[in-house]
Design a protein around this motif. Structure first.
Motif, PDB file in Angstrom:
ATOM      1  N   TYR A 113      -7.132   0.904   2.270  1.00  0.00           N
ATOM      2  CA  TYR A 113      -5.801   1.488   2.449  1.00  0.00           C
ATOM      3  C   TYR A 113      -5.572   1.901   3.901  1.00  0.00           C
ATOM      4  O   TYR A 113      -4.448   1.820   4.417  1.00  0.00           O
ATOM      5  N   SER A 149      -4.488  -1.161   6.041  1.00  0.00           N
ATOM      6  CA  SER A 149      -3.086  -1.557   5.872  1.00  0.00           C
ATOM      7  C   SER A 149      -2.136  -0.515   6.463  1.00  0.00           C
ATOM      8  O   SER A 149      -1.134  -0.856   7.098  1.00  0.00           O
ATOM      9  N   VAL A 171       0.833  -1.196   0.000  1.00  0.00           N
ATOM     10  CA  VAL A 171       0.000   0.000   0.000  1.00  0.00           C
ATOM     11  C   VAL A 171       0.872   1.252   0.000  1.00  0.00           C
ATOM     12  O   VAL A 171       0.523   2.275  -0.621  1.00  0.00           O
ATOM     13  N   TRP A 186      -7.209  -1.834  -2.169  1.00  0.00           N
ATOM     14  CA  TRP A 186      -7.370  -0.795  -1.141  1.00  0.00           C
ATOM     15  C   TRP A 186      -8.507   0.160  -1.434  1.00  0.00           C
ATOM     16  O   TRP A 186      -8.522   1.284  -0.951  1.00  0.00           O
ATOM     17  N   PHE A 203      -6.729   5.628  -4.601  1.00  0.00           N
ATOM     18  CA  PHE A 203      -7.069   4.236  -4.288  1.00  0.00           C
ATOM     19  C   PHE A 203      -8.404   3.855  -4.921  1.00  0.00           C
ATOM     20  O   PHE A 203      -9.273   3.272  -4.282  1.00  0.00           O
TER      21      PHE A 203
END
Length: 624
Positions: free
Chosen positions: A585, A588, A473, A580, A575
């Motif tokens: 996102y 992560s 990410v 994600w 994103f």
């Protein structure tokens, strides 16, 4: 197996003879050709005369289906249908009474109670009995073979106990191995170590990027394929290689060695593989698994592979709005010009065995498929004969891999492949002789060390490539290109952050003040990103207030990149797709050490957004 000592199997057709159900004798006359098992929801569950598991609603018991399940001679004998005017002495009836036979089957299934197939019904392939982890059940379709079972004194028997398919009592528990299309049994005599070494040498004739490791690991995959359902962990292999590297001919030989014990295809969806395998624990071989042809389909197959490694349960809905359960216990072998992008959790489950183009005018390879089919059956027998030392052998390889700094799934995947190769290549466990009187000239633990050293470069490469979701990410964020101003080319977010932390010396003649690159900071804000610092402030509920980040090393070491929540339109553009989307996102990024939040951060205008504060230090790394 034909030469192995067999024991008489119980007469499964008479399994319920004389037994009372629900306080009364069974309504189906005994011995019954159909064995009622119970009821599951609105379905009857029973073994038919061919020892197949049947799940059918009561209304589905048509006359033709009853004749299929029982045989019309049984039904005519016990449920005769007399024509009008029939009297004793007339010819015997030639038809049966559907309603009476149907109600007898329904009553006997109901009397048995609830029967849930999950965990009790097993398909073709190898299985590990729950009551005895060292024994093996090998379901070959029309028969069930029990290997490495203890005798009355607890000693492991070298004999193979055979049962007809259907209901088999193992360790005092009823389990069901319904009849299916027959698979060729393993040979009656196992292959020798020399024959196993010949197959390994055959794999070495191809051109490999890692010639010391790839043929050995592929050979281990072959051994694993014979018993993959019995194993607690299954490793997968991918053969990426350019055109003219011999991938297809190699797949042909592997399929010949496995015979009918492999599901092979050139193009299959995840759903098709599940539906064909059902409860079978057979290996799967996919040629030309090109990721660019249908990325979504390949990714779905890879998700199935991931579940198959540990044997996880998979639940899927059906057209009848009822869920179905599938336990994936297959090992996969894929080949293609390029392999799919592997996530970190995929990279330590799949051994990438890179192939190179064969040299010009290579020596012709005689496939000799008939020979390899015969050899494969003997190798299958050899694998079954070695399962008694598998766990011990696996432990040796896992400890050796762990000594090199590789833990968890690296030990499971590569240890399993090496242990399966060991079972084929040698007759004794690597540590034989340490605690028992075994005389052998086999290399012992030295072979373990040499094998692990051979695959070490491959594992090292895999660990570098096996990025975690936080690493991935971060790369997606930092590499996303933001458009330049006034026709300038787009540049990645990482470059804009670098500028935002740079002090800009302005010419005094322009009338401007020196300071951070405000244009870069403004550009980041339009995409839901802002470089900030936290300043202690006891008057605020969070204990901090948000200020713009410092520049230079102070900013990189101590300050943060504020990343807006998905309510911000700009961050959604970065994103917009992939793993994600939505708030993926954020999930992560939260795993990065030092991440704080959420905080209220203003990116533009007067209304602040929720945002995570990600340490800038976590987004910078060293080369090499």
């Amino acid at each position: 197996m034909a030469g192995a000592s067999a024991q008489a199997a119980p007469d499964l057709a008479r399994a319920n003879e004389g037994a009372e159900q629900d306080g009364r004798p069974p309504r189906l006359p005994q011995p019954s050709r159909v064995v009622p098992l119970g009821v599951y929801g609105k379905q009857l569950v029973f073994l038919d005369r061919l020892q197949q598991i049947v799940m059918e609603p009561p209304r589905g018991c048509s006359k033709g289906e009853l004749a299929l399940w029982f045989g019309d001679d049984y039904l005519i004998e016990y449920f005769p249908s007399y024509p009008k005017g029939w009297k004793p002495g007339d010819d015997d009836p030639e038809d049966f009474h559907q309603g009476k036979a149907q109600m007898a089957l329904i009553d006997d299934c109901r009397a048995k109670g609830i029967f849930k197939p999950e965990g009790k019904v097993f398909g073709r392939g190898a299985h590990r009995p729950r009551h005895d982890e060292e024994a093996m059940v090998l379901h070959i379709g029309n028969r069930v073979l029990l290997a490495n079972m203890p005798d009355a004194r607890g000693r492991r028997s070298a004999d193979i106990v055979q049962h007809p398919a259907g209901m088999v009592r193992i360790g005092g528990k009823e389990t069901f191995y319904p009849a299916d299309d027959g698979l060729p049994p393993p040979a009656d005599k196992p292959a020798t170590a020399a024959e196993a070494a010949e197959v390994r040498a055959l794999f070495e004739k191809w051109s490999w990027a890692e010639p010391a490791a790839a043929p050995l690991l592929l050979f281990g995959w072959l051994g694993q394929a014979f018993i993959c359902g019995w194993l607690e962990w299954r490793a997968h292999a991918w053969l990426p290689g350019p055109t003219a590297s011999g991938k297809s001919s190699l797949q042909k030989i592997i399929r010949a060695l496995l015979g009918e014990w492999v599901l092979s295809t050139a193009d299959a969806s995840e759903a098709a593989i599940r539906q064909i395998l059902r409860n079978d624990t057979l290996p799967v071989s996919i040629d030309e698994a090109e990721p660019h042809d249908n990325p979504e389909r390949v990714q779905a197959v890879m998700n199935l592979m991931k579940k198959a490694s540990s044997g996880d349960r998979i639940l899927r809905g059906g057209a009848d709005h009822k869920g179905t359960e599938f336990t994936a216990q297959s090992c996969f072998l894929l080949s293609s010009v390029m392999h799919a992008t592997l996530r970190g959790e995929d990279r330590n489950r799949i051994a990438l065995l890179d192939m190179k183009k064969l040299p010009d005018n290579p020596e012709p390879l005689e496939l000799e498929l008939a020979k390899w089919r015969s050899t494969g059956r003997r190798l299958h027998r050899r694998m079954i004969g070695g399962i008694g030392r598998f766990d011990r052998t696996l432990g040796c390889y896992k400890r050796a891999i762990g000594a090199q700094g590789y833990e968890g799934r690296w030990q499971d995947t590569y240890g399993t492949l090496l242990a399966c190769a060991d079972l084929l290549l040698y007759d004794y466990a690597p540590d034989a002789g340490f605690d028992e009187a075994v005389e052998t000239d086999e290399p012992g633990m030295r072979r373990v060390h040499e094998a692990v050293m051979a695959i070490l470069p491959m594992m090292a490469k895999g660990r570098v490539e096996a990025r975690t979701d936080t690493e991935r990410v971060s790369r997606v964020l930092l590499s996303h290109a933001l458009p330049g101003a006034h026709g300038s080319p787009p540049e990645p977010v990482g470059t804009w952050i670098e500028r935002a932390l740079t002090w800009v010396e302005l010419d005094a003649s322009t009338g401007g003040d020196s300071g951070p690159d405000f244009k870069a900071r403004a550009k980041l804000k339009t995409y839901g990103l802002r470089v900030v610092q936290l300043v202690d402030d006891a008057e605020r509920a969070t204990g901090y207030r948000i200020e713009d980040a410092r520049t230079g090393d102070d900013g990189w070491k101590h300050d943060f990149l504020a990343v807006a929540y998905p309510t911000n339109k700009g961050i959604n553009e970065i994103f917009a797709r992939g793993d994600w989307m939505g708030d993926g996102y954020l999930q992560s990024l939260r795993k990065l050490d030092g991440t704080k939040g959420p905080f209220k951060v203003r990116f533009g205008g007067r209304q602040p957004d929720n945002a995570l504060l990600v340490p800038l230090a976590a987004l910078s790394g060293d080369e090499g």
